[in-house]
Motif scaffolding. Structure first.
Motif, mmCIF file in Angstrom:
data_model
loop_
_atom_site.group_PDB
_atom_site.id
_atom_site.type_symbol
_atom_site.label_atom_id
_atom_site.label_comp_id
_atom_site.label_asym_id
_atom_site.label_seq_id
_atom_site.Cartn_x
_atom_site.Cartn_y
_atom_site.Cartn_z
ATOM 1 N N ASP A 222 -7.374 2.621 14.089
ATOM 2 C CA ASP A 222 -6.747 3.927 13.817
ATOM 3 C C ASP A 222 -5.233 3.819 13.919
ATOM 4 O O ASP A 222 -4.491 4.344 13.090
ATOM 5 N N GLU B 183 -3.416 1.170 13.547
ATOM 6 C CA GLU B 183 -2.900 0.376 12.446
ATOM 7 C C GLU B 183 -2.852 1.201 11.162
ATOM 8 O O GLU B 183 -1.889 1.120 10.391
ATOM 9 N N LEU B 184 -3.874 2.027 10.972
ATOM 10 C CA LEU B 184 -3.928 2.853 9.768
ATOM 11 C C LEU B 184 -2.765 3.827 9.734
ATOM 12 O O LEU B 184 -2.088 3.988 8.712
ATOM 13 N N LEU C 108 0.381 1.961 8.870
ATOM 14 C CA LEU C 108 0.461 1.581 7.459
ATOM 15 C C LEU C 108 0.781 2.793 6.595
ATOM 16 O O LEU C 108 1.581 2.714 5.659
ATOM 17 N N GLN D 249 4.353 3.600 6.767
ATOM 18 C CA GLN D 249 5.148 2.658 5.966
ATOM 19 C C GLN D 249 5.079 2.995 4.484
ATOM 20 O O GLN D 249 6.081 2.952 3.775
ATOM 21 N N LEU D 250 3.843 3.347 4.046
ATOM 22 C CA LEU D 250 3.666 3.695 2.637
ATOM 23 C C LEU D 250 4.485 4.918 2.278
ATOM 24 O O LEU D 250 5.116 4.993 1.225
ATOM 25 N N ARG E 115 8.140 4.203 1.988
ATOM 26 C CA ARG E 115 8.515 3.455 0.797
ATOM 27 C C ARG E 115 8.592 4.358 -0.432
ATOM 28 O O ARG E 115 9.447 4.193 -1.283
#
Lengths: 47, 225, 232
Positions: free
Chosen positions: A33, A35-36, A39, A42-43, A46
């Protein structure tokens, strides 16, 4: 070991194994969880 | 008819390739003999126990050596993109499977043919071996092993783990074949008549057909892409 | 959206509550309700959870088989989610069988292990599904993992009765001192009830664990996809 000793060892081991598995499920879930979330952040950053 | 011709063509390609490179057969043979020698250290010299476990030793060496060849039967196709070429052939997918089974069967039988006399001498087996019976047992047993092995080799060769995975997948699944092989080889090595193991051999034939049927149905799912 | 989330949370809580209750009831039945077996004594109480684990393990592997067939037929990754999760839990319960078995065998048969058909088949079953989990771990992309695992899940499951059959033949053709399996025949009614309660408790535990495991697997695949998107 007495006969009763075998009985209690068996039941004790059952609960230890099950508890260990449950614990591993929870820790794996927590790690994934986190890590999700990381990520996804981060997405978002970006795009 | 064209189905059989397809099998023959792919099989012949593999035979030619092996004949020109001699990569698998040599390694398998040397490995097989090495295992036979290593097992020898388990026993006291001149011990009678050897006779009882001889079929077990024999099949362990055949199976371990067989794994080497079965592993390569698909991994070398993948290394150079040969599998893509095979899949483009205008034949049914299961043709490739049957050709590979035949190829692996040939390789393993050749290794067995060379190992068996050496084994008989090294382990002092009785001379009255039931040869025709033993030949049948070897063919049926090896066929069953190659039938499951060829399918699982196509699986494992396509994974990241490659060669390491095949033994782990193949040995537990092939337990029935291994049991029947060892049980039928034992009495035949001791020169017993054919009738004593007819039951096991019939069973082995049943396993062979079953594994060939299941594997050839599953094979197209493994190589689709 | 929030409504659905609340509903799953209520369902999860209810499942946990029911499972805990059932396990408490099973423990009560095993230790206090069931009579002491005449020849084996109290050790026989291992029997209830031992057999319950074995049946639930088999159920789990059957679910793997069904989900594998469904996956190959429909190519819906939902089925693969269930197959992956159920296989791991099946291995867990088979491990319980393999732990409790020897601990029961030692005081009763005076040996931890015997190569009897059922024991040997259980061991082979355990190895097959560990191999299944390893195949999953090494296969590669998601679609390929699902496809390969489905093929092996089907073959492994079909292999189990063949393994049992061949081992039984191997054993009966090669007679050994008879070891009495005590299950099944002439089970006292209260013992049967205790077994059923244990069975229900373990089946509920399986459902609870499966739900948790599926949730984990889903999150894991989301992470994988997010990582791919990030690298793209």
């Amino acid at each position: 070991m007495s006969k009763l000793g075998f009985l209690f060892t068996a039941y004790l081991l059952i609960w230890i194994v099950l508890a260990g598995y449950l614990l591993s499920l929870f820790t794996r879930q927590r790690r994934i969880d986190r890590e999700l979330l990381n990520l996804q952040e981060q997405l978002k950053r970006r795009s | 008819m064209s189905y059989l011709r397809g099998i023959a063509a792919i099989y012949w390609k593999d035979v030619l390739l092996e004949f020109r490179t001699r990569q698998s057969i040599g390694t398998m043979l040397v490995f097989c003999l090495t295992i036979v020698v290593i097992f020898n250290f388990v026993f006291e010299p001149g011990s009678e126990a050897v006779r009882e476990v001889a079929p077990g030793i024999l099949w362990s060496s055949f199976a371990f050596a067989g794994i080497l060849g079965i592993n390569r039967s698909f991994s070398f196709e993948i290394d150079r993109g040969g599998l893509q070429g095979l899949l483009l052939c205008p034949v049914e997918r299961s043709t490739i499977y049957f050709a590979k089974v035949l190829g692996n069967l040939t390789l393993m039988l050749l290794v067995e043919l060379v190992t068996l006399p050496i084994f008989a001498i090294l382990y002092n087996l009785p001379t009255q071996i039931n040869l025709p019976g033993l030949a049948l047992a070897l063919v049926l047993g090896t066929l069953g092993f190659a039938a499951v092995g060829s399918l699982l080799s196509a699986l494992s060769a396509n994974t990241r783990a490659r060669e390491i995975l095949l033994p782990v997948l193949l040995f537990p699944v092939s337990v029935p074949v291994l049991i029947a092989m060892v049980k039928s080889t034992g009495p035949l090595l001791a020169g017993r008549p054919f009738g004593e193991v007819a039951g096991w051999l019939r069973l082995l034939l049943g396993f062979d057909l079953l594994f060939l049927a299941i594997s050839s149905i599953m094979f197209p799912y493994v190589v689709e892409e | 959206m929030r409504n659905a989330e609340a509903r799953t949370r209520i369902f999860d809580g209810a499942l946990w509550a029911v499972t805990s209750l059932a396990i408490a009831a099973a423990l009560y039945a095993v230790f206090l309700y069931a009579p002491t077996e005449r020849t084996m004594g109290d050790v026989q109480r291992i029997f209830y959870f031992h057999v319950a684990s074995a049946w639930v393990a088999f159920l789990a592997f059957f679910v793997v088989f069904l989900a594998s067939v469904l996956y190959l037929a429909t190519r819906n990754l939902q089925h693969d989610l269930i197959a992956a999760s159920s296989a791991e839990i099946g291995v867990l319960f088979t491990t319980l069988v393999l732990i409790t078995g020897p601990l029961w065998a030692k005081p009763v048969w005076n040996t931890y292990w015997t190569w009897d058909p059922r024991l040997t088949t259980t061991l082979v079953l355990w190895l097959i599904y560990i191999a299944y989990l390893m195949l999953r771990a090494f296969a590669g992309e998601e679609e390929k993992t699902a496809r390969f695992a489905a093929v092996f899940g089907i073959i492994g499951f079909l292999d189990v009765p063949i393994v049992y059959f061949s081992i039984r033949l191997w054993r009966t053709l090669h007679p050994k001192p008879v070891i009495g399996g005590s299950e099944g025949s002439g089970l006292h009614p209260t013992m049967l009830i205790t077994l059923l309660v244990s069975l229900i408790a373990f089946a509920l535990l399986y459902a609870t664990l499966l739900r948790l495991r599926v949730r984990l697997e889903r999150a894991r695949r989301e992470v994988r996809r997010a990582r791919l998107a990030l690298n793209a």
